[in-house]
Design an enzyme around this catalytic site. Structure first.
Site, mmCIF file in Angstrom:
data_model
loop_
_atom_site.group_PDB
_atom_site.id
_atom_site.type_symbol
_atom_site.label_atom_id
_atom_site.label_comp_id
_atom_site.label_asym_id
_atom_site.label_seq_id
_atom_site.Cartn_x
_atom_site.Cartn_y
_atom_site.Cartn_z
ATOM 1 N N ASP A 11 0.213 -21.717 37.504
ATOM 2 C CA ASP A 11 -1.092 -21.635 38.158
ATOM 3 C C ASP A 11 -1.149 -20.417 39.073
ATOM 4 O OD1 ASP A 11 -1.699 -23.994 36.916
ATOM 5 O OD2 ASP A 11 -1.674 -25.223 38.733
ATOM 6 N N LYS A 38 -1.543 -29.773 33.206
ATOM 7 C CA LYS A 38 -1.788 -31.199 33.421
ATOM 8 C C LYS A 38 -0.584 -32.043 33.022
ATOM 9 C CE LYS A 38 -5.819 -32.947 33.244
ATOM 10 N NZ LYS A 38 -6.095 -32.827 34.685
ATOM 11 N N GLY A 39 0.091 -31.680 31.933
ATOM 12 C CA GLY A 39 1.243 -32.458 31.502
ATOM 13 C C GLY A 39 2.357 -32.451 32.531
ATOM 14 N N ALA A 40 2.777 -31.257 32.919
ATOM 15 C CA ALA A 40 3.870 -31.144 33.884
ATOM 16 C C ALA A 40 3.467 -31.674 35.249
ATOM 17 C CB ALA A 40 4.325 -29.691 33.991
ATOM 18 N N ASN A 41 2.212 -31.474 35.649
ATOM 19 C CA ASN A 41 1.734 -32.055 36.911
ATOM 20 C C ASN A 41 1.953 -33.568 36.915
ATOM 21 O OD1 ASN A 41 0.808 -29.585 37.841
ATOM 22 N ND2 ASN A 41 -1.353 -30.047 37.530
ATOM 23 N N ASN A 180 -12.474 -39.264 34.526
ATOM 24 C CA ASN A 180 -13.195 -39.330 35.788
ATOM 25 C C ASN A 180 -14.605 -39.844 35.489
ATOM 26 O OD1 ASN A 180 -14.864 -37.117 35.001
ATOM 27 N ND2 ASN A 180 -13.439 -35.652 35.902
ATOM 28 N N ASP A 230 -7.562 -29.779 49.182
ATOM 29 C CA ASP A 230 -7.526 -29.207 47.838
ATOM 30 C C ASP A 230 -7.455 -30.355 46.844
ATOM 31 O OD1 ASP A 230 -7.127 -27.813 45.504
ATOM 32 O OD2 ASP A 230 -5.195 -26.953 46.063
ATOM 33 N N ASP A 236 -4.287 -35.644 38.273
ATOM 34 C CA ASP A 236 -2.945 -35.665 37.692
ATOM 35 C C ASP A 236 -2.014 -36.568 38.494
ATOM 36 O OD1 ASP A 236 -3.738 -33.937 35.688
ATOM 37 O OD2 ASP A 236 -3.125 -32.147 36.793
ATOM 38 N N GLY A 271 -2.504 -27.284 46.950
ATOM 39 C CA GLY A 271 -1.665 -27.219 45.760
ATOM 40 C C GLY A 271 -1.769 -28.486 44.930
#
Length: 291
Positions: A11, A38-41, A180, A230, A236, A271
């Site tokens: 990012d 999104k996956g790793a988050n 969402n 943020d 996620d 973050g």
């Protein structure tokens, strides 16, 4: 065991007082390069909350990819199913944070090279538990992941983001679908949606919390009041937390309640992954914004 099949991005985060208009150049107030996708988050969120997590995906054979794998190991995420590729770079996401919101542009890079055969090869024989999958990898990989997980008796959670219409087969394969409120409204307009599927929906509602159906009745789970800094990683965090707590054997209601609290804590700091709470912070109410 929680298996996360999905994206790994670097990012590139720019902070500004407001979003620029089309064609306009403005001065930013800050810049940082952080780990995302999104996956790793979601994998990191689940691991921080006590989950045993295995990430499945691809990165580029570059400095971004190499540093990402080392970072995930430090976060106690198993990366034995994450493969570097030489013909594509590690995925990137350009994020602008302003006005207590964000705008994001994603370039798939190596994430676009994740196909059904790769997923089957890496996931076949995996432990029974929970699969968490999103839509930043190709459709064939998403479907292969869900089918492979169902074959070994795992709970399948599909986070329909970035949003796209869902094939009928995905509604059947998923145990829970986590849109969402805007995504939920769009899903309910699809031809493949019918009322029987509403029991699979767990809808995140921002500052209002989340809702789901239980025994035919809608259950609202309110969110604690926080001052948003943020919102980038809130969804996620929710999904990773939901997977972690379902894998730990909590009821759906208990898992959603804890996931809502974790997501609320995550928006109180800047973050995505860096703002995700640990299990100790979640249970103790520790101020993680100072990590």
């Amino acid at each position: 065991m929680i298996t996360v099949a999905g994206s790994l991005n670097i990012d590139l985060v720019t902070e500004a007082e407001r979003f620029p208009l089309p064609g306009e150049t403005i001065l930013g107030t800050g810049f940082s390069t952080v780990f995302g996708g999104k996956g790793a988050n979601q994998a990191v969120a689940a691991a921080r909350l006590g989950g045993q997590v295995k990430m499945t995906g691809k990165v580029g054979n570059d400095l971004y990819g190499e540093s990402y794998l080392e970072y995930l190991k430090k976060e106690r995420v198993d990366v034995s199913n994450v493969k570097p590729v030489t013909h594509l770079p590690t995925g990137t996401a350009s994020i602008v944070v302003a006005e207590q919101d964000n705008q994001i542009i994603v370039v798939a890079g190596a994430n676009g090279d994740v196909d059904g055969d790769f997923i089957k090869e890496e996931m076949t024989g995996s432990e029974k538990g929970v699969l968490l999958v999103q839509l930043e990898i190709p459709d064939e990989a998403v479907e292969a992941a869900m089918k492979t997980a169902k074959e070994n008796g795992s709970i399948v959670i599909l986070n329909p983001a970035p949003f796209k219409p869902l094939p009928a087969a995905w509604w059947e394969l998923a145990d829970y679908i986590t849109p969402n409120e805007h995504e939920a409204a769009a899903l309910k307009k699809e031809s493949n949606f019918h009322e029987a599927y509403r029991e699979k929906l767990i809808v995140t509602r921002g500052s209002e919390g989340a809702s789901f159906f239980e025994n035919g009745e809608e259950v609202m789970v309110p969110a604690p009041k926080v001052t948003p800094v943020d919102t980038t990683g809130a969804g996620d965090t929710f999904n990773g937390a939901l997977a972690a707590f379902l894998d730990q054997g909590l009821s759906l209601r208990q898992a959603v309640e804890k996931a809502v609290k974790a997501a609320s804590m995550s928006i109180a700091a800047l973050g995505a992954q860096s703002a995700m709470p640990t299990l100790e912070q979640l249970e103790g109410g520790t101020d993680h914004a100072e990590k």
